[in-house]
Enzyme design. Structure first.
Site, PDB file in Angstrom:
ATOM      1  N   TYR A 121       0.893  -1.153   0.000  1.00 47.96           N
ATOM      2  CA  TYR A 121       0.000   0.000   0.000  1.00 47.96           C
ATOM      3  C   TYR A 121       0.931   1.202   0.000  1.00 47.96           C
ATOM      4  O   TYR A 121       1.855   1.266   0.814  1.00 47.96           O
ATOM      5  CB  TYR A 121      -0.889   0.046   1.231  1.00 47.96           C
ATOM      6  CG  TYR A 121      -1.724  -1.183   1.474  1.00 47.96           C
ATOM      7  CD1 TYR A 121      -2.310  -1.884   0.430  1.00 47.96           C
ATOM      8  CD2 TYR A 121      -1.932  -1.647   2.774  1.00 47.96           C
ATOM      9  CE1 TYR A 121      -3.077  -3.014   0.659  1.00 47.96           C
ATOM     10  CE2 TYR A 121      -2.711  -2.765   3.018  1.00 47.96           C
ATOM     11  CZ  TYR A 121      -3.280  -3.450   1.960  1.00 47.96           C
ATOM     12  OH  TYR A 121      -4.036  -4.561   2.197  1.00 47.96           O
ATOM     13  N   CYS A 180       1.487   2.865   3.486  1.00 46.47           N
ATOM     14  CA  CYS A 180       1.617   2.022   4.673  1.00 46.47           C
ATOM     15  C   CYS A 180       3.021   2.227   5.243  1.00 46.47           C
ATOM     16  O   CYS A 180       4.007   2.168   4.508  1.00 46.47           O
ATOM     17  CB  CYS A 180       1.411   0.559   4.287  1.00 46.47           C
ATOM     18  SG  CYS A 180       2.121  -0.637   5.427  1.00 46.47           S
ATOM     19  N   PHE A 186       4.998   0.404   7.045  1.00 47.29           N
ATOM     20  CA  PHE A 186       5.897  -0.739   6.901  1.00 47.29           C
ATOM     21  C   PHE A 186       6.391  -0.858   5.457  1.00 47.29           C
ATOM     22  O   PHE A 186       7.552  -1.195   5.217  1.00 47.29           O
ATOM     23  CB  PHE A 186       5.189  -2.023   7.343  1.00 47.29           C
ATOM     24  CG  PHE A 186       4.853  -2.040   8.808  1.00 47.29           C
ATOM     25  CD1 PHE A 186       5.843  -2.128   9.762  1.00 47.29           C
ATOM     26  CD2 PHE A 186       3.539  -1.954   9.237  1.00 47.29           C
ATOM     27  CE1 PHE A 186       5.551  -2.140  11.124  1.00 47.29           C
ATOM     28  CE2 PHE A 186       3.220  -1.958  10.586  1.00 47.29           C
ATOM     29  CZ  PHE A 186       4.223  -2.054  11.538  1.00 47.29           C
ATOM     30  N   CYS A 187       5.512  -0.585   4.494  1.00 46.18           N
ATOM     31  CA  CYS A 187       5.919  -0.596   3.087  1.00 46.18           C
ATOM     32  C   CYS A 187       6.883   0.550   2.801  1.00 46.18           C
ATOM     33  O   CYS A 187       7.851   0.396   2.050  1.00 46.18           O
ATOM     34  CB  CYS A 187       4.691  -0.493   2.182  1.00 46.18           C
ATOM     35  SG  CYS A 187       3.485  -1.819   2.402  1.00 46.18           S
TER      36      CYS A 187
END
Length: 313
Positions: A47, A50, A52-53
């Site tokens: 995403y 996001c 974490f991304c």
């Protein structure tokens, strides 16, 4: 359909911000085809915002690794139907044979180990981070990964990367801090008030692909829903009534840890902790929470140095 749309937003926000609700197209920001024959070929399922991304992208960009991006629809997640692991980021890596890497910190540790040491295949390196099912206090089954903040290096390689033991300990401590604390401050801050929630979803609609009615629904109903979700998150993580104070305290704690006598925690160049913290914070760019953070904390000089060094890479 409306309920699924709002639930999709909540799913995208599971790790922190996840502000890109439903970008449906396949994006190619870096083409894996540009890599020389036989090199590491990477495809990142994500995403867009996001946290974490964003951490993984910051790591890949800083190390100059070309990669292909596949934007995942958080409602249907058809793009990752091939995977039994249903979260993002997922990194598909091919270093001679295809391999799937899950969990942002595992992805970063495994790829960094591979870049430093070519003694082991990437597949063997990934095996050093085994998934383990655990049960939370509330009885929920979750998947954790052992060793995910460790680089799997031999003694000579370790001394080259971490001249003293304290350097490695510090990096691991703050990488874990970014995952366990900093990331949980994002959603309560970007949806702190109805006005901020609406502004965040206005951004979502502009970045995503929506029909007119779908976009209006996502913007107004989604904003209301996530405003209330943010209140639950505030209670879950024991945040103050004004969650900005928690954000300010956290980033100033980070700046204090970096110190005045080095540009990055890694010294003259960012280490994995620098990249993790930067990746988490930048998902708020363009929102009121980000502007407030820049105005009321000491983070700006470090943040600008991170932007510059990643842009150069």
């Amino acid at each position: 359909g409306g309920g699924r749309l709002v639930l999709g937003a909540a799913f995208a926000l599971g790790g922190g911000a996840g502000l890109c609700l439903a970008a449906r197209q396949r994006l190619r920001e870096h083409s894996a085809a540009e890599l020389p024959s036989g090199s590491l070929q990477l495809t990142l399922y994500q995403y867009k915002t996001c946290p974490f991304c964003s951490k993984v992208r910051a790591f890949l960009d800083y190390h100059g690794l070309p990669y292909e991006i596949v934007e995942v629809n958080p409602i249907m997640r058809k793009e990752i139907k091939f995977s039994s692991y249903r979260k993002v980021p997922i990194l598909l890596a091919n270093a001679g044979s295809p391999l799937q890497l899950n969990d942002s910190s595992v992805i970063i540790s495994a790829i960094k180990t591979y870049l430093i040491s070519r003694r082991n295949s990437l597949e063997e390196i990934v095996s050093f981070y085994p998934p383990v099912k655990t049960v939370t206090e509330k009885g929920k089954e979750v998947m954790e990964y052992e060793n995910k903040y460790w680089l799997m290096l031999d003694e000579k390689e370790t001394k080259r990367v971490y001249p003293v033991k304290e350097v490695r300990v510090e990096e691991m401590k703050w990488r874990k801090w970014a995952d366990d604390w900093l990331v949980h401050l994002i959603s309560p801050n970007v949806y702190r008030t109805p006005k901020e929630a609406l502004a965040s979803f206005d951004y979502i609609v502009r970045e995503g692909k929506f029909g007119t009615l779908e976009g209006l629904f996502a913007k107004y109903v989604g904003a209301v829903a996530m405003f209330f979700v943010s209140k639950r998150l505030k209670k879950r993580h024991n945040l103050r009534d004004d969650v900005r104070e928690d954000l300010y305290e956290a980033v100033n704690e980070w700046v204090k840890a970096v110190g005045k006598h080095r540009p990055f925690m890694g010294g003259n160049q960012p280490n994995l902790a620098d990249l993790a913290v930067y990746g988490v914070l930048r998902v708020m760019e363009g929102l009121e929470a980000f502007d407030d953070m820049m105005a009321h904390t000491k983070i700006q000089p470090w943040y600008q140095r991170m932007e510059e060094v990643i842009e150069k890479s």
